[in-house]
Each structure stands twice: as C-alpha cells, then as structure tokens.
Scaffold this motif. Structure first.
Motif, PDB file in Angstrom:
ATOM      1  N   ARG A 172       8.243  -5.442  -9.160  1.00  0.00           N
ATOM      2  CA  ARG A 172       8.100  -6.328 -10.319  1.00  0.00           C
ATOM      3  C   ARG A 172       9.463  -6.812 -10.819  1.00  0.00           C
ATOM      4  O   ARG A 172       9.619  -7.971 -11.210  1.00  0.00           O
ATOM      5  N   GLN A 173      10.458  -5.937 -10.801  1.00  0.00           N
ATOM      6  CA  GLN A 173      11.806  -6.340 -11.209  1.00  0.00           C
ATOM      7  C   GLN A 173      12.365  -7.400 -10.269  1.00  0.00           C
ATOM      8  O   GLN A 173      12.957  -8.391 -10.708  1.00  0.00           O
ATOM      9  N   HIS A 174      12.169  -7.191  -8.974  1.00  0.00           N
ATOM     10  CA  HIS A 174      12.649  -8.170  -7.990  1.00  0.00           C
ATOM     11  C   HIS A 174      11.906  -9.503  -8.151  1.00  0.00           C
ATOM     12  O   HIS A 174      12.508 -10.568  -8.021  1.00  0.00           O
ATOM     13  N   ALA A 175      10.616  -9.428  -8.437  1.00  0.00           N
ATOM     14  CA  ALA A 175       9.833 -10.645  -8.638  1.00  0.00           C
ATOM     15  C   ALA A 175      10.344 -11.427  -9.845  1.00  0.00           C
ATOM     16  O   ALA A 175      10.496 -12.650  -9.786  1.00  0.00           O
ATOM     17  N   ALA A 176      10.632 -10.721 -10.920  1.00  0.00           N
ATOM     18  CA  ALA A 176      11.145 -11.393 -12.124  1.00  0.00           C
ATOM     19  C   ALA A 176      12.507 -12.032 -11.845  1.00  0.00           C
ATOM     20  O   ALA A 176      12.769 -13.173 -12.252  1.00  0.00           O
ATOM     21  N   ARG A 177      13.348 -11.316 -11.141  1.00  0.00           N
ATOM     22  CA  ARG A 177      14.676 -11.866 -10.806  1.00  0.00           C
ATOM     23  C   ARG A 177      14.536 -13.084  -9.887  1.00  0.00           C
ATOM     24  O   ARG A 177      15.238 -14.085 -10.047  1.00  0.00           O
ATOM     25  N   ALA A 178      13.623 -13.004  -8.920  1.00  0.00           N
ATOM     26  CA  ALA A 178      13.403 -14.129  -8.000  1.00  0.00           C
ATOM     27  C   ALA A 178      12.935 -15.361  -8.755  1.00  0.00           C
ATOM     28  O   ALA A 178      13.383 -16.476  -8.466  1.00  0.00           O
ATOM     29  N   ARG A 179      12.053 -15.168  -9.733  1.00  0.00           N
ATOM     30  CA  ARG A 179      11.584 -16.319 -10.524  1.00  0.00           C
ATOM     31  C   ARG A 179      12.742 -16.952 -11.302  1.00  0.00           C
ATOM     32  O   ARG A 179      12.819 -18.168 -11.413  1.00  0.00           O
ATOM     33  N   GLY A 180      13.611 -16.125 -11.842  1.00  0.00           N
ATOM     34  CA  GLY A 180      14.772 -16.652 -12.555  1.00  0.00           C
ATOM     35  C   GLY A 180      15.678 -17.453 -11.643  1.00  0.00           C
ATOM     36  O   GLY A 180      16.148 -18.535 -11.996  1.00  0.00           O
ATOM     37  N   LEU A 181      15.913 -16.916 -10.458  1.00  0.00           N
ATOM     38  CA  LEU A 181      16.750 -17.629  -9.493  1.00  0.00           C
ATOM     39  C   LEU A 181      16.091 -18.919  -9.032  1.00  0.00           C
ATOM     40  O   LEU A 181      16.757 -19.930  -8.837  1.00  0.00           O
TER      41      LEU A 181
ATOM     42  N   ALA B 159       0.844  -1.178   0.000  1.00  0.00           N
ATOM     43  CA  ALA B 159       0.000   0.000   0.000  1.00  0.00           C
ATOM     44  C   ALA B 159       0.889   1.241   0.000  1.00  0.00           C
ATOM     45  O   ALA B 159       2.021   1.210   0.454  1.00  0.00           O
ATOM     46  N   MET B 160       0.309   2.303  -0.528  1.00  0.00           N
ATOM     47  CA  MET B 160       1.086   3.550  -0.535  1.00  0.00           C
ATOM     48  C   MET B 160       1.398   3.969   0.897  1.00  0.00           C
ATOM     49  O   MET B 160       0.595   3.798   1.799  1.00  0.00           O
ATOM     50  N   ARG B 161       2.565   4.510   1.082  1.00  0.00           N
ATOM     51  CA  ARG B 161       3.014   4.962   2.394  1.00  0.00           C
ATOM     52  C   ARG B 161       2.570   6.404   2.616  1.00  0.00           C
ATOM     53  O   ARG B 161       2.418   7.157   1.648  1.00  0.00           O
ATOM     54  N   PRO B 162       2.371   6.796   3.857  1.00  0.00           N
ATOM     55  CA  PRO B 162       2.001   8.190   4.123  1.00  0.00           C
ATOM     56  C   PRO B 162       3.030   9.143   3.517  1.00  0.00           C
ATOM     57  O   PRO B 162       4.229   8.961   3.666  1.00  0.00           O
ATOM     58  N   GLY B 163       2.540  10.140   2.790  1.00  0.00           N
ATOM     59  CA  GLY B 163       3.409  11.130   2.178  1.00  0.00           C
ATOM     60  C   GLY B 163       4.034  10.693   0.863  1.00  0.00           C
ATOM     61  O   GLY B 163       4.728  11.471   0.210  1.00  0.00           O
ATOM     62  N   GLU B 164       3.805   9.475   0.458  1.00  0.00           N
ATOM     63  CA  GLU B 164       4.383   8.971  -0.793  1.00  0.00           C
ATOM     64  C   GLU B 164       3.580   9.517  -1.974  1.00  0.00           C
ATOM     65  O   GLU B 164       2.350   9.466  -1.975  1.00  0.00           O
ATOM     66  N   THR B 165       4.270  10.014  -2.975  1.00  0.00           N
ATOM     67  CA  THR B 165       3.586  10.501  -4.164  1.00  0.00           C
ATOM     68  C   THR B 165       3.229   9.325  -5.064  1.00  0.00           C
ATOM     69  O   THR B 165       3.782   8.229  -4.922  1.00  0.00           O
ATOM     70  N   SER B 166       2.331   9.586  -5.997  1.00  0.00           N
ATOM     71  CA  SER B 166       1.957   8.509  -6.920  1.00  0.00           C
ATOM     72  C   SER B 166       3.150   8.086  -7.769  1.00  0.00           C
ATOM     73  O   SER B 166       3.305   6.900  -8.072  1.00  0.00           O
ATOM     74  N   GLN B 167       4.024   9.035  -8.115  1.00  0.00           N
ATOM     75  CA  GLN B 167       5.218   8.690  -8.893  1.00  0.00           C
ATOM     76  C   GLN B 167       6.155   7.800  -8.079  1.00  0.00           C
ATOM     77  O   GLN B 167       6.731   6.850  -8.614  1.00  0.00           O
ATOM     78  N   GLN B 168       6.313   8.096  -6.807  1.00  0.00           N
ATOM     79  CA  GLN B 168       7.159   7.267  -5.947  1.00  0.00           C
ATOM     80  C   GLN B 168       6.567   5.868  -5.798  1.00  0.00           C
ATOM     81  O   GLN B 168       7.292   4.868  -5.820  1.00  0.00           O
ATOM     82  N   ALA B 169       5.252   5.810  -5.647  1.00  0.00           N
ATOM     83  CA  ALA B 169       4.582   4.516  -5.515  1.00  0.00           C
ATOM     84  C   ALA B 169       4.733   3.699  -6.794  1.00  0.00           C
ATOM     85  O   ALA B 169       4.986   2.486  -6.747  1.00  0.00           O
ATOM     86  N   GLN B 170       4.600   4.355  -7.944  1.00  0.00           N
ATOM     87  CA  GLN B 170       4.766   3.646  -9.213  1.00  0.00           C
ATOM     88  C   GLN B 170       6.198   3.146  -9.378  1.00  0.00           C
ATOM     89  O   GLN B 170       6.420   2.033  -9.874  1.00  0.00           O
ATOM     90  N   ALA B 171       7.160   3.943  -8.951  1.00  0.00           N
ATOM     91  CA  ALA B 171       8.567   3.513  -9.028  1.00  0.00           C
ATOM     92  C   ALA B 171       8.806   2.317  -8.107  1.00  0.00           C
ATOM     93  O   ALA B 171       9.519   1.373  -8.465  1.00  0.00           O
ATOM     94  N   ARG B 172       8.190   2.348  -6.935  1.00  0.00           N
ATOM     95  CA  ARG B 172       8.338   1.229  -6.004  1.00  0.00           C
ATOM     96  C   ARG B 172       7.682  -0.024  -6.573  1.00  0.00           C
ATOM     97  O   ARG B 172       8.216  -1.140  -6.472  1.00  0.00           O
ATOM     98  N   ALA B 173       6.533   0.148  -7.213  1.00  0.00           N
ATOM     99  CA  ALA B 173       5.853  -0.989  -7.851  1.00  0.00           C
ATOM    100  C   ALA B 173       6.730  -1.587  -8.948  1.00  0.00           C
ATOM    101  O   ALA B 173       6.836  -2.812  -9.073  1.00  0.00           O
ATOM    102  N   GLN B 174       7.370  -0.740  -9.706  1.00  0.00           N
ATOM    103  CA  GLN B 174       8.253  -1.227 -10.769  1.00  0.00           C
ATOM    104  C   GLN B 174       9.421  -2.021 -10.186  1.00  0.00           C
ATOM    105  O   GLN B 174       9.791  -3.074 -10.711  1.00  0.00           O
ATOM    106  N   ARG B 175       9.997  -1.531  -9.075  1.00  0.00           N
ATOM    107  CA  ARG B 175      11.098  -2.269  -8.425  1.00  0.00           C
ATOM    108  C   ARG B 175      10.615  -3.621  -7.909  1.00  0.00           C
ATOM    109  O   ARG B 175      11.314  -4.629  -8.030  1.00  0.00           O
TER     110      ARG B 175
END
Length: 103
Positions: free
Chosen positions: A21-30, A3-19
């Motif tokens: 997803r990247q970690h999830a993809a890497r975890a699946r590969g591993l 969930a979005m954190r207090p004070g987090e902007t939508s751009q920050q939340a989207q960047a966190r979501a992207q990270r």
C-alpha cells in the motif's frame, strides 16, 4: 505476489500488505508529477504568437508526442498501483483467516 507465501505468518503478510500500500501511494504520487511534467512547456511552446515555421512545428509536435508518452507511462504506473492495492487487500484477507502460527 499477493497471496500468502508458504510459511509466512499472518503478521508478516500484514506487514507485506502495508508495504504494498505504501508503494502504491508513492507510485500514484510519482504518476501525477510524471504525467504533467511537460504540460507547462507544451503550453508555452504552443501558445499563439510564440514562434512559427517548420522548425517550431516539428519541435512542438515532438513535445506533444513526449507529453503523450509520459501520460501513458503515468497511466501504467497508476494501474500498477491499483494492482498493488488489490494484492494488499487479498493478503490482508488471507492473513485474517490464517491460523496464528502461519499457513
């Protein structure tokens, strides 16, 4: 997390979501390489006519146990990756609905 954190902007939340997803993809590969790490060794060690006797049986039994343990770890990693994808989706949904300056 997710969930979005207090004070987090939508751009920050989207960047966190992207990270996430990247970690999830890497975890699946591993997980793929982890789960199959002992497949070749177990296959060779347990092939007909390779070796016989109590020591061979004990060692191949231990190899099979380790193989199952690694597959269990890989499955856990896959489940975690799925959770990260779900959290990313939730973040993206909340970010899209958040006011421009943060929440």
């Amino acid at each position: 997390m997710g969930a979005m954190r207090p004070g987090e902007t939508s751009q920050q939340a989207q960047a966190r979501a992207q990270r996430l997803r990247q970690h999830a993809a890497r975890a699946r590969g591993l997980a793929g390489s982890l789960g199959s790490a002992l497949d070749t060794g177990v296959s060779k060690a347990t092939a007909d006519g390779v070796w016989y006797g109590p020591y061979a049986e004990r060692v191949t039994g231990q190899l099979r146990e380790k193989q199952r343990a690694l597959e269990g770890l890989a499955n856990g990693l896959r489940a975690t990756a799925t959770s990260w994808d779900q959290q990313a989706e939730q973040l993206e949904t909340e970010a899209a609905a958040a006011p421009a300056g943060g929440n």
